[in-house]
Design an enzyme around this catalytic site. Structure first.
Site, PDB file in Angstrom:
ATOM      1  N   GLU A 139       2.501  14.235  -4.509  1.00  0.00           N
ATOM      2  CA  GLU A 139       2.871  12.817  -4.555  1.00  0.00           C
ATOM      3  C   GLU A 139       2.149  12.126  -5.693  1.00  0.00           C
ATOM      4  O   GLU A 139       2.633  11.168  -6.261  1.00  0.00           O
ATOM      5  CB  GLU A 139       2.538  12.103  -3.238  1.00  0.00           C
ATOM      6  CG  GLU A 139       2.877  10.607  -3.324  1.00  0.00           C
ATOM      7  CD  GLU A 139       2.644   9.824  -2.052  1.00  0.00           C
ATOM      8  OE1 GLU A 139       1.528   9.894  -1.509  1.00  0.00           O
ATOM      9  OE2 GLU A 139       3.596   9.149  -1.613  1.00  0.00           O
ATOM     10  N   GLU A 140       0.967  12.640  -6.038  1.00  0.00           N
ATOM     11  CA  GLU A 140       0.138  11.975  -7.042  1.00  0.00           C
ATOM     12  C   GLU A 140       0.524  12.361  -8.462  1.00  0.00           C
ATOM     13  O   GLU A 140      -0.105  11.889  -9.415  1.00  0.00           O
ATOM     14  CB  GLU A 140      -1.348  12.327  -6.800  1.00  0.00           C
ATOM     15  CG  GLU A 140      -1.895  11.892  -5.449  1.00  0.00           C
ATOM     16  CD  GLU A 140      -1.740  10.395  -5.198  1.00  0.00           C
ATOM     17  OE1 GLU A 140      -1.665  10.010  -4.029  1.00  0.00           O
ATOM     18  OE2 GLU A 140      -1.653   9.614  -6.178  1.00  0.00           O
ATOM     19  N   ASP A 188      -7.623   9.826  -3.054  1.00  0.00           N
ATOM     20  CA  ASP A 188      -6.327  10.478  -3.303  1.00  0.00           C
ATOM     21  C   ASP A 188      -6.469  11.516  -4.409  1.00  0.00           C
ATOM     22  O   ASP A 188      -6.010  12.644  -4.315  1.00  0.00           O
ATOM     23  CB  ASP A 188      -5.322   9.431  -3.818  1.00  0.00           C
ATOM     24  CG  ASP A 188      -4.754   8.598  -2.700  1.00  0.00           C
ATOM     25  OD1 ASP A 188      -3.993   7.671  -2.989  1.00  0.00           O
ATOM     26  OD2 ASP A 188      -5.087   8.877  -1.537  1.00  0.00           O
ATOM     27  N   GLU A 216       6.796  15.016   2.643  1.00  0.00           N
ATOM     28  CA  GLU A 216       6.451  14.292   3.870  1.00  0.00           C
ATOM     29  C   GLU A 216       7.481  14.627   4.956  1.00  0.00           C
ATOM     30  O   GLU A 216       7.147  15.233   5.971  1.00  0.00           O
ATOM     31  CB  GLU A 216       6.399  12.774   3.608  1.00  0.00           C
ATOM     32  CG  GLU A 216       5.201  12.357   2.745  1.00  0.00           C
ATOM     33  CD  GLU A 216       5.158  10.868   2.420  1.00  0.00           C
ATOM     34  OE1 GLU A 216       6.233  10.265   2.208  1.00  0.00           O
ATOM     35  OE2 GLU A 216       4.045  10.300   2.368  1.00  0.00           O
ATOM     36  N   ASP A 257       1.917   3.073  -3.964  1.00  0.00           N
ATOM     37  CA  ASP A 257       0.618   2.782  -3.340  1.00  0.00           C
ATOM     38  C   ASP A 257      -0.457   2.690  -4.422  1.00  0.00           C
ATOM     39  O   ASP A 257      -0.430   3.471  -5.371  1.00  0.00           O
ATOM     40  CB  ASP A 257       0.223   3.940  -2.386  1.00  0.00           C
ATOM     41  CG  ASP A 257       1.208   4.063  -1.238  1.00  0.00           C
ATOM     42  OD1 ASP A 257       1.788   3.012  -0.862  1.00  0.00           O
ATOM     43  OD2 ASP A 257       1.421   5.171  -0.742  1.00  0.00           O
ATOM     44  N   LEU A 291      -3.257  12.993   0.285  1.00  0.00           N
ATOM     45  CA  LEU A 291      -3.913  12.092   1.224  1.00  0.00           C
ATOM     46  C   LEU A 291      -2.926  11.029   1.693  1.00  0.00           C
ATOM     47  O   LEU A 291      -2.810   9.943   1.133  1.00  0.00           O
ATOM     48  CB  LEU A 291      -5.151  11.451   0.585  1.00  0.00           C
ATOM     49  CG  LEU A 291      -6.259  11.168   1.598  1.00  0.00           C
ATOM     50  CD1 LEU A 291      -6.792  12.464   2.220  1.00  0.00           C
ATOM     51  CD2 LEU A 291      -7.411  10.425   0.975  1.00  0.00           C
ATOM     52  N   ASP A 292      -2.212  11.402   2.754  1.00  0.00           N
ATOM     53  CA  ASP A 292      -1.179  10.518   3.307  1.00  0.00           C
ATOM     54  C   ASP A 292      -1.857   9.380   4.076  1.00  0.00           C
ATOM     55  O   ASP A 292      -2.814   9.600   4.819  1.00  0.00           O
ATOM     56  CB  ASP A 292      -0.313  11.338   4.266  1.00  0.00           C
ATOM     57  CG  ASP A 292       0.670  10.484   5.008  1.00  0.00           C
ATOM     58  OD1 ASP A 292       1.464   9.798   4.352  1.00  0.00           O
ATOM     59  OD2 ASP A 292       0.619  10.482   6.256  1.00  0.00           O
ATOM     60  N   ASP A 307       1.374  16.130  -0.049  1.00  0.00           N
ATOM     61  CA  ASP A 307       0.876  14.762  -0.147  1.00  0.00           C
ATOM     62  C   ASP A 307      -0.617  14.909   0.138  1.00  0.00           C
ATOM     63  O   ASP A 307      -1.000  15.123   1.285  1.00  0.00           O
ATOM     64  CB  ASP A 307       1.573  13.870   0.889  1.00  0.00           C
ATOM     65  CG  ASP A 307       1.078  12.426   0.793  1.00  0.00           C
ATOM     66  OD1 ASP A 307       1.624  11.566   1.522  1.00  0.00           O
ATOM     67  OD2 ASP A 307       0.144  12.169   0.009  1.00  0.00           O
TER      68      ASP A 307
HETATM   69  P1  P6P Z   1       4.534   0.965   5.915  1.00  0.00           P
HETATM   70  C1  P6P Z   1       1.469   5.636   4.099  1.00  0.00           C
HETATM   71  O1  P6P Z   1       1.422   4.768   2.966  1.00  0.00           O
HETATM   72  C2  P6P Z   1       2.915   6.103   4.258  1.00  0.00           C
HETATM   73  O2  P6P Z   1       3.328   6.800   3.117  1.00  0.00           O
HETATM   74  C3  P6P Z   1       3.071   6.953   5.508  1.00  0.00           C
HETATM   75  O3  P6P Z   1       1.957   7.727   5.795  1.00  0.00           O
HETATM   76  C4  P6P Z   1       3.331   5.913   6.583  1.00  0.00           C
HETATM   77  O4  P6P Z   1       4.105   6.423   7.659  1.00  0.00           O
HETATM   78  C5  P6P Z   1       4.101   4.829   5.823  1.00  0.00           C
HETATM   79  O5  P6P Z   1       3.766   4.970   4.441  1.00  0.00           O
HETATM   80  C6  P6P Z   1       3.717   3.437   6.273  1.00  0.00           C
HETATM   81  O6  P6P Z   1       4.524   2.540   5.535  1.00  0.00           O
HETATM   82  O7  P6P Z   1       5.621   0.402   5.039  1.00  0.00           O
HETATM   83  O8  P6P Z   1       4.874   0.879   7.386  1.00  0.00           O
HETATM   84  O9  P6P Z   1       3.156   0.469   5.607  1.00  0.00           O
END
Ligand code: P6P
Length: 339
Positions: free
Chosen positions: A96-97, A73, A278, A67, A121-122, A119
């Site tokens: 995650e960072e 984040d 996660e 990402d 900022l998910d 994580d």
């Molecule tokens: P996609 C957000 O980037 C994340 O890590 C999760 O929070 C979320 O469920 C998933 O990825 C979304 O991924 O590929 O559907 O955009």
């Protein structure tokens, strides 16, 4: 005197009361959970005004999930580290960072028992379009000697070893949901007093729901049995709800019932979501609320033996009847297709 039913119970009070119910509790975990609560309030403040103080804007770097890293984040990551370092109850973190674990410098007189993975900022790609994002955390008791620094083995533990896990959802309101293995409770932030207040006691996931949650855009990239199961969800007139933030999609599933899936795709042959910070914590919450959490190989998420810090996993989590039906469907389909 009977305590009035509508009395405010703050997160701090609830944690302290829970500690008192366990004679062996020494207060370290209590301190850790309170530190996370403080970090959540600080992050919430910035998330809520992200659009105003130009904290948005892509920092340019990519995190381990590929990402593009948003400044928020990094902010959330730094605040969690700062809050967890202060109390001396945490031996170190993984995020995650960050590529590697971060052992904390010892605090005089403290021999921390716990490590925390998060994580920070998910769903961060949703920040600048004002869609809900979250923080996810997982707490283990360290395995290494408490007098020395923590090490990677302290973090590479099965989900069943988690001492506590939870998430913060920065949405229409900000809610912190956590478990220590004795049920799931939710605390909504009251900005007028700056406290997380008990709002959802002993959360139980409905046996089934009216939604399934998957990124339908990848349908043609899923394995055949997954596509057929998704067809079956549609045949059963289930609604599709997918926010694209795991915390938000799991939170809705927890409260309304349903099934959340992130199967393997060509781009993510082992799934996209990260096992340790996660899938494991969200699975602990779902299971403690009465639900099920497995991978597309039908293995229980929390039984997976982690081999590396940022390893990915596929996940199917939600209402017990719906995950059970998915298991039966895949077993039947695989049996037929293997003939
Ligand atoms: P996609 C957000 O980037 C994340 O890590 C999760 O929070 C979320 O469920 C998933 O990825 C979304 O991924 O590929 O559907 O955009």
């Amino acid at each position: 005197m009977e305590r009035p039913l509508n009395r405010i119970v703050t997160l701090d009070e609830f944690i302290m009361r829970s500690q008192k119910e366990h004679s062996a509790a020494t207060g370290e975990l209590t301190g850790l959970l309170r530190d996370i609560g403080v970090a959540a309030k600080i992050v919430n403040r910035e998330v809520n005004k992200a659009g105003l103080v130009n904290i948005l804007g892509v920092d340019g770097a990519q995190n381990l999930s590929g990402d593009i890293v948003q400044k928020l984040d990094i902010y959330a990551n730094d605040k969690l580290i700062e809050c967890l370092q202060n109390s001396g109850e945490c031996a170190g973190i993984a995020s995650e960072e960050m590529q590697d674990i971060l052992p904390f410098k010892p605090v005089v007189g403290k021999h921390p028992k716990y490590v925390v993975l998060f994580d920070p900022l998910d769903g961060s790609s949703n920040i600048d379009v004002n869609v809900s994002v979250g923080t996810i955390f997982s707490i283990f008791r360290r395995k290494s000697d408490e007098t020395g620094p923590c090490n990677l083995e302290d973090f590479l533990q099965k989900g069943t070893e988690q001492v506590a896990a939870g998430y913060v959802l920065y949405g229409t309101s900000t809610i912190l949901v956590y478990t220590t293995g004795e049920g799931v409770n939710g605390f909504t932030l009251d900005p007028s007093i700056g406290e997380f207040c008990l709002s959802h006691r002993d959360i139980k996931i409905p046996d089934r729901g009216i939604y399934y949650s998957v990124n339908q855009g990848y349908y043609l990239k899923f394995d055949l049995e997954m596509r057929r199961f998704i067809d079956q969800c549609s045949d059963m007139n289930l609604g599709l709800r997918y926010i694209g933030t795991m915390v938000s999609d799991i939170h809705r599933t927890l409260f309304s019932g349903g099934i959340f899936l992130y199967p393997n795709t060509r781009k993510y042959p082992n799934g996209k979501l990260r096992l340790l910070y996660e899938c494991n914590p969200m699975s602990f919450i779902v299971e403690q609320a009465g639900g099920k959490a497995i991978n597309t190989g039908l293995d229980r998420i929390m039984e997976i033996n982690p081999e590396e810090l940022h390893q990915r996993a596929t996940i199917v989590a939600g209402s017990p009847d719906m995950v059970g039906e998915m298991i039966d469907f895949v077993r039947k389909y695989s049996a037929v297709s293997s003939v």
